[in-house]
Scaffold this active site. Structure first.
Site, PDB file in Angstrom:
ATOM      1  CD  GLU A  80      60.994  33.106 -21.130  1.00  0.00           C
ATOM      2  OE1 GLU A  80      60.799  33.289 -19.735  1.00  0.00           O
ATOM      3  OE2 GLU A  80      60.327  33.272 -21.978  1.00  0.00           O
ATOM      4  CB  CYS A 142      59.286  26.987 -24.329  1.00  0.00           C
ATOM      5  SG  CYS A 142      58.723  27.245 -26.394  1.00  0.00           S
ATOM      6  CG  HIS A 165      59.536  32.279 -25.452  1.00  0.00           C
ATOM      7  ND1 HIS A 165      59.595  31.839 -23.963  1.00  0.00           N
ATOM      8  CD2 HIS A 165      59.035  31.137 -26.030  1.00  0.00           C
ATOM      9  CE1 HIS A 165      58.997  30.766 -24.030  1.00  0.00           C
ATOM     10  NE2 HIS A 165      58.517  30.249 -25.028  1.00  0.00           N
TER      11      HIS A 165
END
Length: 204
Positions: A80, A142, A165
């Site tokens: 991310e 998350c 992820h």
């Protein structure tokens, strides 16, 4: 010895298994290039998980904070890029449903990761594993944990932090019935490769 805090989550929503938990438990205590990996599993609770992360950071004093999350439905490994200061979405495991809430009322709108996510993706693809950078970690747990980790890194020079992820494991995909799955060993290997790239960049 330098430390890496590697976090995952317990199962949540309609996912009866969370492969991040297995990865974190398997890698806990292992040594990579002079760094000890300290694996910890977080609860799927907006309030508790943030406090757990902060407590683990305080105890471990890691140079690198790498958090993992399950993205059921994604079919690539996706580091991310950004965490936003928003809590919103599905209920956590204690039934709490935040709506348009801030993670930190006085915090920045967003934080960018300082993990070498482009190099991670290039390495994974070179090794034959589908991967790409993700530009949204969502607004669920998350993103919440990624934001907290990056906020800490921003306040402490030399600390790297970020979030990756991963897709479901085969076992979870079979149970769920409607999401793609990966071999568990491949998921584990991919996280090790991401750690290798992070260490290389940190020691550079």
């Amino acid at each position: 010895m330098k430390k890496i805090l590697l976090t995952g989550f317990v199962p949540f929503l309609d996912y009866t298994i969370n492969p991040t938990m297995e990865i974190v438990e398997s890698l806990n205590g292992s040594i990579m290039d002079g760094y000890e990996i300290v694996g910890r599993t977080l609860s799927v609770d907006f309030q508790q998980s943030a406090q757990q992360l902060k407590r683990y950071i305080g105890e471990i004093q890691p140079e690198i904070i790498m958090s993992l999350g399950l993205a059921g439905g994604r079919f690539k490994i996706t580091p991310e890029r950004i965490a936003i200061n928003v809590k919103d979405g599905e209920p956590d495991n204690n039934g709490y449903v935040p709506v348009d809430e801030s993670i930190d009322d006085g915090g920045q709108d967003a934080y960018m990761t300082n993990l070498p996510i482009r190099k991670m993706v290039e390495r994974l693809c070179k090794e034959g594993y589908p991967a790409e950078i993700s530009n949204t970690a969502g607004t669920y747990l998350c993103n919440n944990i990624m934001y907290e980790g990056l906020a800490y890194a921003k306040q402490h020079t030399g600390i790297r932090a970020g979030f990756i992820h991963i897709p479901a494991s085969f076992e979870l995909a079979i149970q769920h019935g409607k999401i793609p799955g990966w071999n568990m060993q491949d998921l584990m290997t991919c996280i090790k490769l991401c750690i290798e790239e992070t260490i290389r960049e940190t020691n550079h």
